[in-house]
Design a protein around this motif. Structure first.
Motif, PDB file in Angstrom:
ATOM      1  N   MET A  67      36.746  13.749   6.629  1.00 28.16           N
ATOM      2  CA  MET A  67      36.194  14.289   7.868  1.00 28.16           C
ATOM      3  C   MET A  67      34.681  14.187   7.861  1.00 28.16           C
ATOM      4  N   GLU A  68      34.135  13.974   9.035  1.00 27.77           N
ATOM      5  CA  GLU A  68      32.687  13.968   9.177  1.00 27.77           C
ATOM      6  C   GLU A  68      32.204  15.382   9.486  1.00 27.77           C
ATOM      7  N   THR A  69      31.010  15.693   9.006  1.00 26.05           N
ATOM      8  CA  THR A  69      30.443  17.019   9.258  1.00 26.05           C
ATOM      9  C   THR A  69      30.327  17.287  10.754  1.00 26.05           C
ATOM     10  N   ARG A  70      29.938  16.244  11.496  1.00 23.42           N
ATOM     11  CA  ARG A  70      29.786  16.412  12.947  1.00 23.42           C
ATOM     12  C   ARG A  70      31.114  16.828  13.580  1.00 23.42           C
ATOM     13  N   GLU A  71      32.202  16.162  13.202  1.00 20.01           N
ATOM     14  CA  GLU A  71      33.516  16.506  13.757  1.00 20.01           C
ATOM     15  C   GLU A  71      33.895  17.949  13.406  1.00 20.01           C
ATOM     16  N   LEU A  72      33.587  18.337  12.182  1.00 13.02           N
ATOM     17  CA  LEU A  72      33.936  19.674  11.749  1.00 13.02           C
ATOM     18  C   LEU A  72      33.163  20.725  12.548  1.00 13.02           C
ATOM     19  N   ARG A  73      31.880  20.455  12.797  1.00 11.93           N
ATOM     20  CA  ARG A  73      31.096  21.396  13.619  1.00 11.93           C
ATOM     21  C   ARG A  73      31.652  21.458  15.043  1.00 11.93           C
ATOM     22  N   TYR A  74      32.027  20.334  15.570  1.00 12.53           N
ATOM     23  CA  TYR A  74      32.617  20.316  16.913  1.00 12.53           C
ATOM     24  C   TYR A  74      33.892  21.163  16.946  1.00 12.53           C
ATOM     25  N   PHE A  75      34.754  20.963  15.957  1.00  8.48           N
ATOM     26  CA  PHE A  75      36.023  21.690  15.952  1.00  8.48           C
ATOM     27  C   PHE A  75      35.794  23.191  15.822  1.00  8.48           C
ATOM     28  N   VAL A  76      34.909  23.606  14.920  1.00  9.36           N
ATOM     29  CA  VAL A  76      34.663  25.031  14.729  1.00  9.36           C
ATOM     30  C   VAL A  76      34.135  25.658  16.018  1.00  9.36           C
ATOM     31  N   ALA A  77      33.272  24.951  16.734  1.00 11.32           N
ATOM     32  CA  ALA A  77      32.745  25.475  18.001  1.00 11.32           C
ATOM     33  C   ALA A  77      33.877  25.697  19.004  1.00 11.32           C
ATOM     34  N   VAL A  78      34.768  24.727  19.126  1.00 14.85           N
ATOM     35  CA  VAL A  78      35.888  24.860  20.068  1.00 14.85           C
ATOM     36  C   VAL A  78      36.832  25.968  19.611  1.00 14.85           C
ATOM     37  N   ALA A  79      37.118  26.015  18.298  1.00 11.98           N
ATOM     38  CA  ALA A  79      38.049  27.012  17.774  1.00 11.98           C
ATOM     39  C   ALA A  79      37.524  28.427  17.942  1.00 11.98           C
ATOM     40  N   GLU A  80      36.215  28.604  17.861  1.00 11.19           N
ATOM     41  CA  GLU A  80      35.647  29.936  18.031  1.00 11.19           C
ATOM     42  C   GLU A  80      35.564  30.331  19.500  1.00 11.19           C
ATOM     43  N   PHE A  98      36.747  24.412  25.844  1.00  9.57           N
ATOM     44  CA  PHE A  98      35.984  23.188  25.629  1.00  9.57           C
ATOM     45  C   PHE A  98      34.647  23.205  26.363  1.00  9.57           C
ATOM     46  N   GLY A  99      34.631  23.767  27.564  1.00 10.24           N
ATOM     47  CA  GLY A  99      33.388  23.783  28.327  1.00 10.24           C
ATOM     48  C   GLY A  99      32.312  24.611  27.651  1.00 10.24           C
ATOM     49  N   ARG A 100      32.663  25.814  27.218  1.00  7.77           N
ATOM     50  CA  ARG A 100      31.678  26.680  26.550  1.00  7.77           C
ATOM     51  C   ARG A 100      31.235  26.084  25.218  1.00  7.77           C
ATOM     52  N   ALA A 101      32.191  25.486  24.500  1.00  2.00           N
ATOM     53  CA  ALA A 101      31.831  24.874  23.217  1.00  2.00           C
ATOM     54  C   ALA A 101      30.872  23.705  23.429  1.00  2.00           C
ATOM     55  N   ALA A 102      31.117  22.892  24.459  1.00  3.75           N
ATOM     56  CA  ALA A 102      30.237  21.760  24.744  1.00  3.75           C
ATOM     57  C   ALA A 102      28.832  22.247  25.101  1.00  3.75           C
ATOM     58  N   GLN A 103      28.770  23.308  25.879  1.00  4.66           N
ATOM     59  CA  GLN A 103      27.465  23.867  26.244  1.00  4.66           C
ATOM     60  C   GLN A 103      26.732  24.380  25.003  1.00  4.66           C
ATOM     61  N   GLN A 104      27.461  25.050  24.116  1.00  6.67           N
ATOM     62  CA  GLN A 104      26.868  25.559  22.879  1.00  6.67           C
ATOM     63  C   GLN A 104      26.335  24.422  22.018  1.00  6.67           C
ATOM     64  N   LEU A 105      27.073  23.321  21.970  1.00  6.36           N
ATOM     65  CA  LEU A 105      26.689  22.183  21.135  1.00  6.36           C
ATOM     66  C   LEU A 105      25.640  21.294  21.794  1.00  6.36           C
ATOM     67  N   GLY A 106      25.447  21.448  23.094  1.00  2.65           N
ATOM     68  CA  GLY A 106      24.478  20.632  23.807  1.00  2.65           C
ATOM     69  C   GLY A 106      24.960  19.226  24.086  1.00  2.65           C
ATOM     70  N   ILE A 107      26.277  19.063  24.272  1.00  2.52           N
ATOM     71  CA  ILE A 107      26.843  17.748  24.587  1.00  2.52           C
ATOM     72  C   ILE A 107      27.743  17.891  25.804  1.00  2.52           C
ATOM     73  N   ALA A 108      28.172  16.749  26.346  1.00  4.18           N
ATOM     74  CA  ALA A 108      29.099  16.761  27.471  1.00  4.18           C
ATOM     75  C   ALA A 108      30.516  17.047  26.969  1.00  4.18           C
ATOM     76  N   GLY A 120      36.897  25.200   7.372  1.00  2.00           N
ATOM     77  CA  GLY A 120      35.743  24.515   7.947  1.00  2.00           C
ATOM     78  C   GLY A 120      34.506  25.378   7.949  1.00  2.00           C
ATOM     79  N   ARG A 121      34.667  26.661   8.262  1.00  2.00           N
ATOM     80  CA  ARG A 121      33.511  27.570   8.206  1.00  2.00           C
ATOM     81  C   ARG A 121      32.922  27.605   6.796  1.00  2.00           C
ATOM     82  N   ALA A 122      33.821  27.703   5.796  1.00  2.00           N
ATOM     83  CA  ALA A 122      33.340  27.755   4.409  1.00  2.00           C
ATOM     84  C   ALA A 122      32.629  26.453   4.036  1.00  2.00           C
ATOM     85  N   ALA A 123      33.163  25.310   4.481  1.00  2.00           N
ATOM     86  CA  ALA A 123      32.550  24.018   4.157  1.00  2.00           C
ATOM     87  C   ALA A 123      31.187  23.877   4.815  1.00  2.00           C
ATOM     88  N   LEU A 124      31.079  24.280   6.067  1.00  2.00           N
ATOM     89  CA  LEU A 124      29.801  24.183   6.773  1.00  2.00           C
ATOM     90  C   LEU A 124      28.778  25.145   6.174  1.00  2.00           C
TER      91      LEU A 124
END
Length: 282
Positions: free
Chosen positions: A1-14, A18-28, A68-72
């Motif tokens: 897994m890439e770190t970027r993917e893991l950060r994306y997943f954790v944002a969505v999971a928390e 998807f919309g709020r997670a995208a806004q938090q991450l600063g991406i579409a 993922g949280r522990a890895a990040l």
């Protein structure tokens, strides 16, 4: 897994959105959705259930969120500790010790004196934090070692040494009827009219529901008790901090509080090892 993917997943999971997670991450949102789908294909497992009522975690997703949280945290900690080592003026980085403000004051003073007398002792930066924050600061690399208090702080995944065990007392405003007793029970404290127990923050900074005042640190709490707005069950060592107008009464059936010194299990710092040895000798 890439770190970027893991950060994306954790944002969505928390966020479970998807919309709020995208806004938090600063991406579409579309590239975020594609990244999660690619991660699911790579792992061969569905991580999220997408339905008309929103997003929920699958069992596999719950596992990845926890891991993922522990890895990040470990990645962030490695970066912070590496930068600190590179910026150390003597080439030998100091040790950052974090503890809750207003707690373990006497123990901390003795520990710092004992360690300073060790051959090769390095500078110890003491970081005082709010209630419940020291564990997070240790795990994310802003601190190298921490004084934690079980059962209130989690030590899962950390190496620890027990330093001190003590009972608990209820702190009340002077003149309260219970201050005349030799000891009380938890049920006596829970039934106190007009003196609710405080609400301590969760690890994410939010507060549980309840009638008690939200409290960030001990100074604020003791002032509220002196004003007759709250009571609190605290480790017996709090007696050393009590000013006029506050009285501590032992709580017979309160759980024992154990102070531990904790550090990451992968630490290879000789300074941390020496600090731990000094602590266990006290």
């Amino acid at each position: 897994m890439e770190t970027r993917e893991l950060r994306y997943f954790v944002a969505v999971a928390e966020e479970l959105h998807f919309g709020r997670a995208a806004q938090q991450l600063g991406i579409a949102q579309p590239p975020l959705s594609r990244a999660i789908q690619q991660l699911e294909r790579r792992l061969g497992a569905a991580l999220l259930e997408r339905g008309s009522r929103g997003v929920t975690l699958t069992e596999a997703g719950s596992v990845l969120l926890r891991e993922g949280r522990a890895a990040l945290d470990a990645i962030d900690a490695a970066e912070r500790r590496t930068r600190r080592a590179a910026l150390a003026p003597t080439g030998q980085p100091g040790v950052v010790l974090v503890t809750k403000a207003g707690a373990t004051g006497e123990l901390l003073a003795k520990l710092l004196d004992a360690y300073a007398a060790e051959p090769g002792a390095v500078a110890v930066d003491v970081m005082l934090c709010g209630i419940g924050e020291q564990e997070r600061l240790l795990r994310d690399g802003r601190a190298d070692v921490a004084l934690l208090h079980r059962p209130f702080d989690s030590t899962a995944g950390l190496d620890t040494e027990e330093l001190h065990a003590e009972g608990q007392v209820v702190v009340l405003p002077a003149g309260h009827p219970l201050t005349g007793r030799a000891r009380v029970r938890m049920s006596d404290v829970a039934a106190l009219p007009g003196l609710p127990l405080p609400r301590w923050p969760h690890a994410d900074g939010t507060f549980p529901d309840g009638a008690g005042p939200p409290v960030h640190h001990h100074t604020q709490l003791l002032q509220l008790i002196a004003l007759g707005r709250a009571s609190a069950i605290l480790p017996e060592s709090v007696r050393a901090e009590l000013r006029d107008g506050l009285v501590a009464v032992p709580v017979a059936d309160a759980p024992t509080v154990t102070t531990v010194i904790a550090w990451p299990p992968h630490s290879r710092s000789r300074a941390v090892a020496a600090l731990v040895r000094a602590a266990t000798r006290l």
